[in-house]
Design a protein around this motif. Structure first.
Motif, short mmCIF file in Angstrom:
data_model
loop_
_atom_site.label_atom_id
_atom_site.label_comp_id
_atom_site.label_asym_id
_atom_site.label_seq_id
_atom_site.Cartn_x
_atom_site.Cartn_y
_atom_site.Cartn_z
N GLU A 10 0.80 -1.22 0.00
CA GLU A 10 0.00 0.00 0.00
C GLU A 10 0.84 1.28 0.00
OE1 GLU A 10 -2.98 -0.53 3.08
OE2 GLU A 10 -3.78 -2.29 2.06
N CYS A 35 -5.96 -0.10 -2.16
CA CYS A 35 -5.47 1.07 -2.88
C CYS A 35 -4.72 0.61 -4.12
CB CYS A 35 -4.57 1.94 -2.00
SG CYS A 35 -3.03 1.14 -1.51
N SER A 47 -2.22 5.00 -3.32
CA SER A 47 -1.48 4.42 -2.19
C SER A 47 -0.87 5.52 -1.34
CB SER A 47 -0.37 3.51 -2.72
OG SER A 47 0.65 4.28 -3.31
#
Length: 164
Positions: A48, A76, A124
Motif C-alpha cells: 500500500e 489502494c 497508495s
C-alpha cells in the motif's frame, strides 16, 4: 516479439516438473496497449505504498518487467496512469501488480503491458517502504530477480532462463 505462453508451456513440460517454469494462476486482468510482453523480472515487495514503484520505473527498463508483490491488497492502487507512462518512456516492457491499479483509461493508452488484480480509484500512501530485488511469491509462484516473464492473452509464465 513472437511467442505464445501456451506454446512455451507445451514445449517445456519437463521444466514445469522441475520448477524451472511456472504458470501464475489466472488472477490478473489485462491493461495497457500491449497484450504480449516479456523480459527479465525486477522484483519489488511493497504494501500500500508506491514510492519504490515510482523510483524503480524512473530507471531504464531495458525491456525488463517490473513485478510488484503488493500483498494482493484491494485497498489502494500501486500503479496509475503517470507511472505506466513513466514505465513506457523508460523502456519497461511490462508491469505486473499483485494488487490494484488506477487510471485505467490512461494506462490503456500507454504502449506497455500491465497485469493487475483489479482497478481501484484510491491511491497508495507515500512513505517509502518496501524492498527491491528479492524473491517474491505471487499466488504460490516464486519469482526471483532475473527470472524471465512471458505474458500474453492466455496468462503469465515465469521461467528461470530465457525460453524464446
Amino acid at each position: 516479439m513472437s511467442f505464445a505462453t501456451c506454446d512455451i508451456c507445451d514445449a517445456n513440460e519437463d521444466k514445469i516438473a522441475t520448477h524451472e517454469l511456472a504458470v501464475i494462476p489466472p488472477i490478473f486482468m489485462r491493461f495497457g496497449n500491449v497484450t504480449r510482453f516479456s523480459g527479465q523480472a525486477v522484483t519489488l515487495k511493497v504494501f500500500e505504498d508506491n514510492v519504490l514503484v515510482r523510483s524503480t520505473l524512473e530507471t531504464p527498463g531495458n525491456g525488463r518487467v517490473l513485478v510488484i508483490d503488493g500483498g494482493g491488497s484491494f485497498r489502494c492502487a500501486l500503479v496509475g496512469g503517470n507511472l505506466a507512462a513513466l514505465g513506457e518512456k523508460n523502456g519497461w516492457s511490462g508491469i505486473i501488480v499483485h494488487g490494484c491499479i488506477r487510471d485505467v483509461d490512461e494506462i490503456n493508452a500507454c504502449n506497455i503491458g500491465v497485469r493487475a488484480m483489479a482497478p481501484m480509484p484510491l491511491r497508495s500512501s507515500k512513505h517509502g517502504g518496501g524492498m527491491k530485488d528479492l524473491r517474491i511469491n505471487i499466488a504460490g509462484i516464486a519469482i526471483h530477480p532475473g527470472d524471465w516473464i512471458y505474458a500474453d492473452a492466455d496468462g503469465v509464465v515465469v521461467a528461470r532462463h530465457a525460453l524464446v
